[in-house]
Design a protein around this motif. Structure first.
Motif, PDB file in Angstrom:
ATOM      1  N   LYS A  43     -12.365   1.900  21.476  1.00  0.00           N
ATOM      2  CA  LYS A  43     -11.719   2.994  20.776  1.00  0.00           C
ATOM      3  C   LYS A  43     -11.442   2.586  19.334  1.00  0.00           C
ATOM      4  O   LYS A  43     -10.831   1.558  19.071  1.00  0.00           O
ATOM      5  CB  LYS A  43     -10.421   3.356  21.495  1.00  0.00           C
ATOM      6  N   LYS A  44     -11.904   3.394  18.411  1.00  0.00           N
ATOM      7  CA  LYS A  44     -11.754   3.077  16.997  1.00  0.00           C
ATOM      8  C   LYS A  44     -10.317   3.340  16.560  1.00  0.00           C
ATOM      9  O   LYS A  44      -9.766   4.396  16.807  1.00  0.00           O
ATOM     10  CB  LYS A  44     -12.710   3.939  16.177  1.00  0.00           C
ATOM     11  N   ARG A  45      -9.718   2.352  15.910  1.00  0.00           N
ATOM     12  CA  ARG A  45      -8.390   2.594  15.373  1.00  0.00           C
ATOM     13  C   ARG A  45      -8.517   3.090  13.939  1.00  0.00           C
ATOM     14  O   ARG A  45      -9.543   2.891  13.275  1.00  0.00           O
ATOM     15  CB  ARG A  45      -7.535   1.333  15.438  1.00  0.00           C
ATOM     16  N   LEU A  46      -7.475   3.724  13.464  1.00  0.00           N
ATOM     17  CA  LEU A  46      -7.504   4.315  12.135  1.00  0.00           C
ATOM     18  C   LEU A  46      -6.989   3.325  11.093  1.00  0.00           C
ATOM     19  O   LEU A  46      -6.191   2.438  11.394  1.00  0.00           O
ATOM     20  CB  LEU A  46      -6.656   5.580  12.097  1.00  0.00           C
ATOM     21  N   THR A  47      -7.456   3.521   9.862  1.00  0.00           N
ATOM     22  CA  THR A  47      -6.997   2.722   8.728  1.00  0.00           C
ATOM     23  C   THR A  47      -6.517   3.655   7.628  1.00  0.00           C
ATOM     24  O   THR A  47      -7.247   4.555   7.210  1.00  0.00           O
ATOM     25  CB  THR A  47      -8.125   1.830   8.183  1.00  0.00           C
ATOM     26  N   PHE A  48      -5.280   3.454   7.181  1.00  0.00           N
ATOM     27  CA  PHE A  48      -4.744   4.159   6.018  1.00  0.00           C
ATOM     28  C   PHE A  48      -4.499   3.144   4.913  1.00  0.00           C
ATOM     29  O   PHE A  48      -4.002   2.042   5.175  1.00  0.00           O
ATOM     30  CB  PHE A  48      -3.413   4.858   6.334  1.00  0.00           C
ATOM     31  N   CYS A  49      -4.831   3.512   3.682  1.00  0.00           N
ATOM     32  CA  CYS A  49      -4.532   2.666   2.531  1.00  0.00           C
ATOM     33  C   CYS A  49      -3.329   3.241   1.796  1.00  0.00           C
ATOM     34  O   CYS A  49      -3.294   4.440   1.495  1.00  0.00           O
ATOM     35  CB  CYS A  49      -5.736   2.577   1.599  1.00  0.00           C
ATOM     36  N   GLY A 178     -16.022  -0.699   6.737  1.00  0.00           N
ATOM     37  CA  GLY A 178     -14.624  -1.015   7.007  1.00  0.00           C
ATOM     38  C   GLY A 178     -13.732  -0.873   5.792  1.00  0.00           C
ATOM     39  O   GLY A 178     -12.506  -0.770   5.918  1.00  0.00           O
ATOM     40  N   LEU A 179     -14.328  -0.866   4.598  1.00  0.00           N
ATOM     41  CA  LEU A 179     -13.552  -0.699   3.369  1.00  0.00           C
ATOM     42  C   LEU A 179     -13.158   0.755   3.132  1.00  0.00           C
ATOM     43  O   LEU A 179     -12.308   1.038   2.286  1.00  0.00           O
ATOM     44  CB  LEU A 179     -14.358  -1.200   2.164  1.00  0.00           C
ATOM     45  N   ILE A 180     -13.780   1.671   3.863  1.00  0.00           N
ATOM     46  CA  ILE A 180     -13.534   3.100   3.657  1.00  0.00           C
ATOM     47  C   ILE A 180     -12.447   3.560   4.625  1.00  0.00           C
ATOM     48  O   ILE A 180     -12.650   3.559   5.839  1.00  0.00           O
ATOM     49  CB  ILE A 180     -14.822   3.908   3.878  1.00  0.00           C
ATOM     50  N   PRO A 181     -11.281   3.938   4.124  1.00  0.00           N
ATOM     51  CA  PRO A 181     -10.170   4.295   5.021  1.00  0.00           C
ATOM     52  C   PRO A 181     -10.339   5.683   5.627  1.00  0.00           C
ATOM     53  O   PRO A 181     -11.112   6.513   5.139  1.00  0.00           O
ATOM     54  CB  PRO A 181      -8.956   4.247   4.091  1.00  0.00           C
ATOM     55  N   ASP A 182      -9.581   5.919   6.686  1.00  0.00           N
ATOM     56  CA  ASP A 182      -9.552   7.243   7.310  1.00  0.00           C
ATOM     57  C   ASP A 182      -8.571   8.162   6.604  1.00  0.00           C
ATOM     58  O   ASP A 182      -8.612   9.378   6.796  1.00  0.00           O
ATOM     59  CB  ASP A 182      -9.160   7.112   8.784  1.00  0.00           C
ATOM     60  N   GLY A 183      -7.686   7.582   5.806  1.00  0.00           N
ATOM     61  CA  GLY A 183      -6.714   8.377   5.070  1.00  0.00           C
ATOM     62  C   GLY A 183      -6.011   7.522   4.032  1.00  0.00           C
ATOM     63  O   GLY A 183      -6.078   6.287   4.065  1.00  0.00           O
ATOM     64  N   PHE A 184      -5.358   8.195   3.091  1.00  0.00           N
ATOM     65  CA  PHE A 184      -4.570   7.514   2.070  1.00  0.00           C
ATOM     66  C   PHE A 184      -3.118   7.972   2.165  1.00  0.00           C
ATOM     67  O   PHE A 184      -2.839   9.114   2.551  1.00  0.00           O
ATOM     68  CB  PHE A 184      -5.091   7.840   0.666  1.00  0.00           C
ATOM     69  N   ILE A 185      -2.209   7.078   1.824  1.00  0.00           N
ATOM     70  CA  ILE A 185      -0.798   7.429   1.664  1.00  0.00           C
ATOM     71  C   ILE A 185      -0.418   7.075   0.232  1.00  0.00           C
ATOM     72  O   ILE A 185      -0.486   5.909  -0.164  1.00  0.00           O
ATOM     73  CB  ILE A 185       0.097   6.670   2.660  1.00  0.00           C
ATOM     74  N   TYR A 186      -0.066   8.083  -0.542  1.00  0.00           N
ATOM     75  CA  TYR A 186       0.262   7.879  -1.953  1.00  0.00           C
ATOM     76  C   TYR A 186       1.770   7.895  -2.127  1.00  0.00           C
ATOM     77  O   TYR A 186       2.422   8.919  -1.927  1.00  0.00           O
ATOM     78  CB  TYR A 186      -0.393   8.970  -2.799  1.00  0.00           C
ATOM     79  N   LEU A 187       2.333   6.744  -2.478  1.00  0.00           N
ATOM     80  CA  LEU A 187       3.761   6.639  -2.773  1.00  0.00           C
ATOM     81  C   LEU A 187       3.946   7.010  -4.239  1.00  0.00           C
ATOM     82  O   LEU A 187       3.458   6.319  -5.132  1.00  0.00           O
ATOM     83  CB  LEU A 187       4.263   5.220  -2.499  1.00  0.00           C
ATOM     84  N   ARG A 188       4.696   8.072  -4.479  1.00  0.00           N
ATOM     85  CA  ARG A 188       4.727   8.682  -5.804  1.00  0.00           C
ATOM     86  C   ARG A 188       6.107   8.599  -6.440  1.00  0.00           C
ATOM     87  O   ARG A 188       7.103   9.008  -5.845  1.00  0.00           O
ATOM     88  CB  ARG A 188       4.312  10.144  -5.664  1.00  0.00           C
ATOM     89  N   ALA A 189       6.164   8.047  -7.644  1.00  0.00           N
ATOM     90  CA  ALA A 189       7.405   7.991  -8.413  1.00  0.00           C
ATOM     91  C   ALA A 189       7.047   7.970  -9.891  1.00  0.00           C
ATOM     92  O   ALA A 189       5.919   7.640 -10.272  1.00  0.00           O
ATOM     93  CB  ALA A 189       8.224   6.756  -8.037  1.00  0.00           C
ATOM     94  N   SER A 190       8.006   8.302 -10.731  1.00  0.00           N
ATOM     95  CA  SER A 190       7.748   8.343 -12.168  1.00  0.00           C
ATOM     96  C   SER A 190       7.581   6.929 -12.718  1.00  0.00           C
ATOM     97  O   SER A 190       8.099   5.956 -12.151  1.00  0.00           O
ATOM     98  CB  SER A 190       8.913   9.030 -12.885  1.00  0.00           C
ATOM     99  N   PRO A 191       6.857   6.780 -13.823  1.00  0.00           N
ATOM    100  CA  PRO A 191       6.701   5.458 -14.441  1.00  0.00           C
ATOM    101  C   PRO A 191       8.044   4.835 -14.827  1.00  0.00           C
ATOM    102  O   PRO A 191       8.214   3.612 -14.718  1.00  0.00           O
ATOM    103  CB  PRO A 191       5.844   5.741 -15.683  1.00  0.00           C
ATOM    104  N   ASP A 192       8.993   5.656 -15.256  1.00  0.00           N
ATOM    105  CA  ASP A 192      10.304   5.111 -15.640  1.00  0.00           C
ATOM    106  C   ASP A 192      11.014   4.494 -14.438  1.00  0.00           C
ATOM    107  O   ASP A 192      11.626   3.424 -14.551  1.00  0.00           O
ATOM    108  CB  ASP A 192      11.171   6.224 -16.247  1.00  0.00           C
ATOM    109  N   THR A 193      10.925   5.163 -13.302  1.00  0.00           N
ATOM    110  CA  THR A 193      11.537   4.623 -12.084  1.00  0.00           C
ATOM    111  C   THR A 193      10.856   3.322 -11.677  1.00  0.00           C
ATOM    112  O   THR A 193      11.521   2.346 -11.303  1.00  0.00           O
ATOM    113  CB  THR A 193      11.445   5.653 -10.946  1.00  0.00           C
ATOM    114  N   CYS A 194       9.534   3.293 -11.757  1.00  0.00           N
ATOM    115  CA  CYS A 194       8.794   2.070 -11.411  1.00  0.00           C
ATOM    116  C   CYS A 194       9.167   0.922 -12.351  1.00  0.00           C
ATOM    117  O   CYS A 194       9.296  -0.232 -11.922  1.00  0.00           O
ATOM    118  CB  CYS A 194       7.289   2.331 -11.474  1.00  0.00           C
TER     119      CYS A 194
END
Length: 362
Positions: A43-49, A178-194
């Motif tokens: 069974k293939k497991r998923l990969t998120f970046c 294997g380098l190609i993910p099944d999905g992405f998770i984008y953590l989003r914040a302003s440059p000032d906060t970062c």
């Protein structure tokens, strides 16, 4: 098959030919059964970046949310960015991360090249796992679309170097699915906060990272990930979220999921889904347990959504294939054909018909 044995092989008696036909079919069926038992479908497991700007909170997200919540603890395996590999190279313990920040024009290409290599190594090392979801910190695609673009536009990587980078990027990515993910998770914040978070954590190598550089990286993340509406080519503000794209999405993530698309997008990740998580607020995860669990629930629902989509798009056998058994058929070129698997004429010639006939008559 019987006529073939009589006319081409020289088996005179029809009952012998029928016995041999049955024996071959039973032998092939048994072999196919053994192969299926030896090599069960894994069974293939998923990969998120997990993507985001410097100091957006990726480490906190992976360690505190993915590792410490009931919703994700048994679901995910975390693969952090291989920073340790960048800080300690070879017997002389070179620190390419520090060298890049100190002399970006000298080391930009060397650093990005080594980053890619370590991501490939990391993918191979973490490819086999028990948990159904692998969360990887960043990807080769954010390397190319964000960081390589940034150093090239800053003239830290010249035209020859970026041409060399691109010349091997596509073929290597194409050969390593294997380098190609099944999905992405984008953590989003302003440059000032970062920038404020970066100043607070005080990582030694980041002392020279400026707010302008973080703003540039933020803009490149936005331009890469978000599909622009017609006529709108500006950068989306932090408060904006992409439009929901699927009626089957859970309410917790309905307005936070979209598909990557556009002419600028690498072909291998076109239509890959992405989840946007708002990381602008400064949350104390030691105290605000509910906020931590809310992030975890969104990731869990996104996992269920992607898994369901992949399962529904998997090819299903048609009615004619369901319940059908392997059949031995005569091909046009003199060999045997067994339900899609060839049995060449050379194999027939080496088949021990004397043993088969003695077996049948015994």
């Amino acid at each position: 098959m019987v006529k073939y044995l009589q006319s081409s092989i020289g088996i005179i008696h029809k009952n012998h030919a029928e016995s041999i036909t049955s024996y071959i079919k039973e032998s092939v069926d048994e072999e196919l059964k053994e192969e299926n038992n030896i090599k069960p479908a894994q069974k293939k497991r998923l990969t998120f970046c997990v993507e985001g700007n410097i100091s957006v909170g990726k480490s906190t997200f992976l360690q505190r949310i993915a590792n410490e919540t009931l919703e994700l603890r048994d679901l995910v395996e975390i693969v952090p960015e291989p920073i340790a590999k960048w800080q300690d190279i070879g017997p002389d313990h070179f620190n390419i991360l520090d060298a890049f920040y100190a002399e970006p024009q000298r080391y930009a290409y060397t650093f990005q090249n080594y980053v890619f290599v370590t991501r490939v190594m990391q993918e191979k090392e973490s490819a086999i796992g028990i948990k159904p979801l692998r969360l990887m910190e960043r990807s080769v695609f954010s390397d190319r679309m964000v960081f390589v673009r940034a150093v090239h536009e800053a003239n830290w990587m010249n035209e020859m170097e970026i041409s060399i980078y691109d010349s091997w990027f596509d073929p290597v990515v194409s050969s390593l699915p294997g380098l190609i993910p099944d999905g992405f998770i984008y953590l989003r914040a302003s440059p000032d906060t970062c920038h404020k978070r970066m100043m607070h954590r005080k990582r030694a190598e980041e002392g020279g990272v400026t707010l302008d550089y973080l703003r540039d990286l933020h803009e490149k993340h936005e331009n890469w990930l978000f599909p622009f509406q017609s006529g709108n080519h500006g950068v989306l503000s932090v408060s904006q979220l992409p439009l929901g794209v699927d009626d089957s999405l859970h309410p917790d993530i309905k307005d936070r999921v979209f598909y990557l698309e556009g002419n600028h997008m690498h072909s291998s990740i076109q239509k890959v889904p992405a989840l946007v998580l708002d990381c602008e607020p400064n949350i104390d995860f030691n105290k605000d347990i509910e906020a931590k669990r809310q992030y975890a629930r969104q990731v869990a629902k996104f996992f269920e959504f992607v898994k369901r989509k992949q399962e529904s798009s998997s090819p299903q056998p048609n009615d004619s294939e369901k319940g059908s058994s392997k059949q031995i058929l005569m091909p046009h070129q003199g060999g045997l054909w067994m339900g899609g698997k060839g049995f060449p004429e050379s194999a027939l010639k080496s088949f021990d018909f004397k043993r088969a006939m003695s077996f049948m008559s015994g």
